[in-house]
Enzyme design. Sequence first.
Site, mmCIF file in Angstrom:
data_model
loop_
_atom_site.group_PDB
_atom_site.id
_atom_site.type_symbol
_atom_site.label_atom_id
_atom_site.label_comp_id
_atom_site.label_asym_id
_atom_site.label_seq_id
_atom_site.Cartn_x
_atom_site.Cartn_y
_atom_site.Cartn_z
ATOM 1 N N CYS A 74 0.860 -1.185 0.000
ATOM 2 C CA CYS A 74 0.000 0.000 0.000
ATOM 3 C C CYS A 74 0.896 1.235 0.000
ATOM 4 O O CYS A 74 1.680 1.433 0.935
ATOM 5 C CB CYS A 74 -0.882 -0.017 1.246
ATOM 6 S SG CYS A 74 -1.869 1.466 1.452
ATOM 7 N N CYS A 189 -0.919 3.399 -6.473
ATOM 8 C CA CYS A 189 -1.845 2.837 -5.495
ATOM 9 C C CYS A 189 -2.047 1.399 -5.955
ATOM 10 O O CYS A 189 -2.315 1.164 -7.143
ATOM 11 C CB CYS A 189 -3.169 3.591 -5.488
ATOM 12 S SG CYS A 189 -4.477 2.749 -4.560
HETATM 13 N N1 DGL Z 1 -4.011 0.412 -1.880
HETATM 14 C C1 DGL Z 1 -3.681 1.646 -1.249
HETATM 15 C C2 DGL Z 1 -2.435 2.253 -1.873
HETATM 16 O O1 DGL Z 1 -1.630 1.578 -2.486
HETATM 17 C C3 DGL Z 1 -4.691 2.724 -1.045
HETATM 18 C C4 DGL Z 1 -6.149 2.538 -0.881
HETATM 19 C C5 DGL Z 1 -6.753 3.442 0.196
HETATM 20 O O2 DGL Z 1 -7.061 4.624 -0.067
HETATM 21 O O3 DGL Z 1 -6.894 2.950 1.313
HETATM 22 O O4 DGL Z 1 -2.199 3.424 -1.749
#
Ligand code: DGL
Length: 267
Positions: A74, A189
């Site tokens: 993330c 993301c």
């Molecule tokens: N999957 C997360 C990232 O790589 C973000 C998603 C969220 O906003 O929680 O930033």
Amino acid sequence: MAEQPILMFDSGVGGLTVLREARVLMPDRRFIYITDDAAFPYGNWEEPALLAHLLTLFGQLLERYRPAISVIACNTASTLVIDALRETFPSHLFVGTVPAIKPAAERTRSGLVSVLATPGTVKRQYTRDLIAKWAQKCHVRLVGSTALAGLAEVYMRDGFVDEEAVRAEIAPCFIEQDGRFTDIVVLACTHYPFLANRMRKTAPWPVDWIDPAEAIARRALSLLDGAQPGGRRDFAPNGPDIAVFTSGKPDHAIRRLMQGFGLTTVS
Ligand code: DGL
């Protein structure tokens, strides 16, 4: 150490894009996929609150699962907390996911690169530092999307995606300047690669979309191999790969999705 699982972490389904690459590279490993769905989306959190939340949560996760390594799949979490996690848990190995600005700067021909991310990742000092360090010769546009991570969640759960919404969210990535055009969009993301086909379809012109999932999985593999001089293990993992939800309430659709990724949901 060899029998300890790999902990894969995200606020939602995005980390699955990294998990699938990690499985290819480490088929003999056991994985625990943690979804902090109780706190999704991270993109809108204030930094001090999210930092404190993640440090507390990781204290519990490391204690409970005793992983060999933790992959923070993330960007929104990594760009905020990766240094603090390493300081707080110095004996544990962490792999972070941060915007792939260096490879984008190396590959661009037009010099116009866009970074598509959550509003949280876009405002991080960490992201600004990456640009200052690696992309001084490029024009980097940071595009914060409030909607895309949620659209990816809906798409993965229900199979539906609002293409017009995708078009609107990615539109600011595309710029033309003195006859030059944006030629690279960094998917910063981990949710976004799930929407890559829709992004290609709705983009005003073709670009290279950078998905860092494989590079993250390779980094995890190299750290694990370094930590275990004997190299990879050669025996079957203990127990199934599992998915854990911090809400404790994953619904049927999300359980089915996890099943599709070979994960047994425990709650
Ligand atoms: N999957 C997360 C990232 O790589 C973000 C998603 C969220 O906003 O929680 O930033």
